[in-house]
Design a protein around this motif. Sequence first.
Motif, PDB file in Angstrom:
ATOM      1  N   UNK A 395       0.817  -1.223   0.000  1.00 54.86           N
ATOM      2  CA  UNK A 395       0.000   0.000   0.000  1.00 54.86           C
ATOM      3  C   UNK A 395       0.848   1.268   0.000  1.00 54.86           C
ATOM      4  N   UNK A 396       2.159   1.130   0.215  1.00 63.77           N
ATOM      5  CA  UNK A 396       3.056   2.289   0.201  1.00 63.77           C
ATOM      6  C   UNK A 396       3.881   2.373  -1.087  1.00 63.77           C
ATOM      7  N   UNK A 397       3.514   1.598  -2.088  1.00 59.33           N
ATOM      8  CA  UNK A 397       4.369   1.474  -3.271  1.00 59.33           C
ATOM      9  C   UNK A 397       4.012   2.419  -4.412  1.00 59.33           C
ATOM     10  N   UNK A 398       2.855   3.059  -4.369  1.00 57.81           N
ATOM     11  CA  UNK A 398       2.446   3.933  -5.469  1.00 57.81           C
ATOM     12  C   UNK A 398       3.330   5.173  -5.518  1.00 57.81           C
ATOM     13  N   UNK A 399       3.675   5.665  -6.726  1.00 50.97           N
ATOM     14  CA  UNK A 399       4.448   6.911  -6.830  1.00 50.97           C
ATOM     15  C   UNK A 399       3.786   8.033  -6.046  1.00 50.97           C
ATOM     16  N   UNK A 400       4.589   8.761  -5.306  1.00 53.59           N
ATOM     17  CA  UNK A 400       4.078   9.829  -4.464  1.00 53.59           C
ATOM     18  C   UNK A 400       3.823   9.416  -3.034  1.00 53.59           C
ATOM     19  N   UNK A 401       3.812   8.098  -2.754  1.00 55.88           N
ATOM     20  CA  UNK A 401       3.618   7.630  -1.376  1.00 55.88           C
ATOM     21  C   UNK A 401       4.730   8.166  -0.491  1.00 55.88           C
ATOM     22  N   UNK A 402       4.391   8.425   0.750  1.00 58.01           N
ATOM     23  CA  UNK A 402       5.359   9.016   1.673  1.00 58.01           C
ATOM     24  C   UNK A 402       5.511   8.146   2.921  1.00 58.01           C
ATOM     25  N   UNK A 403       6.725   8.137   3.436  1.00 60.63           N
ATOM     26  CA  UNK A 403       7.020   7.433   4.677  1.00 60.63           C
ATOM     27  C   UNK A 403       8.300   8.021   5.255  1.00 60.63           C
ATOM     28  N   UNK A 404       8.750   7.474   6.368  1.00 56.74           N
ATOM     29  CA  UNK A 404       9.965   7.954   7.028  1.00 56.74           C
ATOM     30  C   UNK A 404      11.065   6.899   6.936  1.00 56.74           C
ATOM     31  N   UNK A 405      12.308   7.388   6.964  1.00 55.13           N
ATOM     32  CA  UNK A 405      13.475   6.503   7.017  1.00 55.13           C
ATOM     33  C   UNK A 405      14.280   6.872   8.258  1.00 55.13           C
ATOM     34  N   UNK A 406      14.662   5.877   9.036  1.00 54.08           N
ATOM     35  CA  UNK A 406      15.520   6.120  10.191  1.00 54.08           C
ATOM     36  C   UNK A 406      16.969   6.034   9.731  1.00 54.08           C
ATOM     37  N   UNK A 407      17.635   7.191   9.656  1.00 57.37           N
ATOM     38  CA  UNK A 407      19.017   7.259   9.199  1.00 57.37           C
ATOM     39  C   UNK A 407      19.913   7.702  10.351  1.00 57.37           C
ATOM     40  N   UNK A 408      20.634   6.763  10.900  1.00 49.99           N
ATOM     41  CA  UNK A 408      21.496   6.937  12.075  1.00 49.99           C
ATOM     42  C   UNK A 408      20.664   7.423  13.268  1.00 49.99           C
ATOM     43  N   UNK A 409      20.595   8.733  13.465  1.00 52.07           N
ATOM     44  CA  UNK A 409      19.867   9.242  14.624  1.00 52.07           C
ATOM     45  C   UNK A 409      18.752  10.192  14.219  1.00 52.07           C
ATOM     46  N   UNK A 410      18.342  10.145  12.941  1.00 55.83           N
ATOM     47  CA  UNK A 410      17.330  11.064  12.445  1.00 55.83           C
ATOM     48  C   UNK A 410      16.191  10.315  11.758  1.00 55.83           C
ATOM     49  N   UNK A 411      14.991  10.849  11.910  1.00 58.65           N
ATOM     50  CA  UNK A 411      13.847  10.414  11.117  1.00 58.65           C
ATOM     51  C   UNK A 411      13.740  11.385   9.941  1.00 58.65           C
ATOM     52  N   UNK A 412      13.878  10.875   8.713  1.00 59.66           N
ATOM     53  CA  UNK A 412      13.848  11.752   7.548  1.00 59.66           C
ATOM     54  C   UNK A 412      12.710  11.347   6.614  1.00 59.66           C
ATOM     55  N   UNK A 413      12.097  12.353   6.015  1.00 60.87           N
ATOM     56  CA  UNK A 413      10.955  12.145   5.135  1.00 60.87           C
ATOM     57  C   UNK A 413      11.407  11.612   3.776  1.00 60.87           C
ATOM     58  N   UNK A 414      10.608  10.675   3.228  1.00 60.53           N
ATOM     59  CA  UNK A 414      10.927  10.094   1.923  1.00 60.53           C
ATOM     60  C   UNK A 414       9.672  10.028   1.072  1.00 60.53           C
ATOM     61  N   UNK A 415       9.888  10.040  -0.240  1.00 57.40           N
ATOM     62  CA  UNK A 415       8.783   9.976  -1.202  1.00 57.40           C
ATOM     63  C   UNK A 415       9.117   8.982  -2.307  1.00 57.40           C
ATOM     64  N   UNK A 416       8.158   8.130  -2.647  1.00 55.49           N
ATOM     65  CA  UNK A 416       8.342   7.148  -3.717  1.00 55.49           C
ATOM     66  C   UNK A 416       8.343   7.851  -5.066  1.00 55.49           C
ATOM     67  N   UNK A 417       9.311   7.508  -5.903  1.00 53.62           N
ATOM     68  CA  UNK A 417       9.454   8.117  -7.225  1.00 53.62           C
ATOM     69  C   UNK A 417       8.912   7.185  -8.300  1.00 53.62           C
ATOM     70  N   UNK A 418       8.388   7.775  -9.348  1.00 53.89           N
ATOM     71  CA  UNK A 418       7.809   6.988 -10.440  1.00 53.89           C
ATOM     72  C   UNK A 418       8.855   6.589 -11.456  1.00 53.89           C
TER      73      UNK A 418
END
Length: 431
Positions: A395-418
């Motif tokens: 359900x998170x795979x469509x282009x434009x879907x958004x989620x977070x990535x835990x990178x070391x000590x930060x939560x960073x916003x990510x967006x699926x690209x088409x």
Amino acid sequence: MAGVDPRRFSDFAPGQYTKEKSHEDYEHMYKLHLPGEERPGGRKFRMTPLYDRLEAKGAVYTEINGWERAKWFSLDGREEEVGFRHNNVFDVVSEECRAVRERVGIMELSTFAKYEVSGADAAGMLNRISANRMPTRVGGIVLTHYLADNGRLNGESTVTRLDDDMYYVLSGATSEERDLSILRQGIAEDEEVTVSNITNEWGTLVLAGPDSRRVLSKATGTDLSNSAFPWLTGKEIDIRGRTVRALRVSYTGELGWELHCRNDDIAEVYEAVWSAGEEYGIANFGTYALNALRMEKAYKGWGAEMTNEISMVEAGLMRFFRRNKEDFRGMESTLNIEKGEISTCLVYFEVETGDNDVAGGEAVLDSGRPIGVTTSGGYGHTTGKSLGFAYVEPQYSAPGSRFDILLIDEIRKAKVLEEPVWDPGNLRPRA
């Protein structure tokens, strides 16, 4: 289970290499292995004739399946400040990427596993063990995948048809023994097929960039125009009297050729190409730059996006699956997976930039809930974007879907690209 497959090592490994690596592993059992850190055990077991030449030009080596392979080129003698964040190598790699994108770059990639598959039944055997259809014209090139009976990915190879009954098969360095066994075990008792492992006898140079045709044209008399030498074509050419298998493919996403020749000839071929490229600002580049370039093109990697836990359906590889050809291993299972519901699928995404990038294995989150895991990533120096791949809930795979990535000590916003952030129309390799 690939991590415990004894075929992950080639036949050089028993003996001293294993002894050195085992002792080193025990000594460092509780010490974190930092990104970029090179340890001395098991080094210089497999070197090409270009090793000293490239080292003199600043090559900084890493090891893969015993091979020494250049990561980057230190032009001022500096050493890498290893760690999880952008370091002193960041700008150097950026310049290597710029050379490939704007001019022309050259890289040694002799670590490829290389096989010759020949015989009257070679085409039938390769078609039976491969998801893609083997090239029907001499000079044709295809990317194909080997599947297990349950439809999971067992391997990936580039196959070039050199003659009516001769195929040149290329795999990743860590796949040498496994893919050799896949090829040989695929031969039926009544078939006339010979599989030869020529990995140690042949080397590879990658020439890539918008000026690569001009450079290579100075080094050979072969017509390299689009009409005479189209994309995804392989031909034998002559460079300074040396026979070279030139394949018009490139993992950089640029116009380019892979130049395959015998190791006895590779130094001469390298010097010929380097000399031809000097007026165009030719530069050496390593695997750090190659990873950045392939991330901008959304090219997937074996052992990261493609593993034996995943099918072609989840990995988004069905364009290489020939459902209208004769039965091949894993075909029925893959079609059944496609008809059913999958629990994960691969996405390509952009994440907020920072002082570090996706490395693989980071948690993918939605409001703190784990929904997936990253597989690989890197910084796209041409586009200024931090990029990655991840397996996530469908359900998170469509282009434009958004989620977070835990990178070391930060939560960073990510967006699926088409589509890829660089050359989405794939025009540059066809230029």
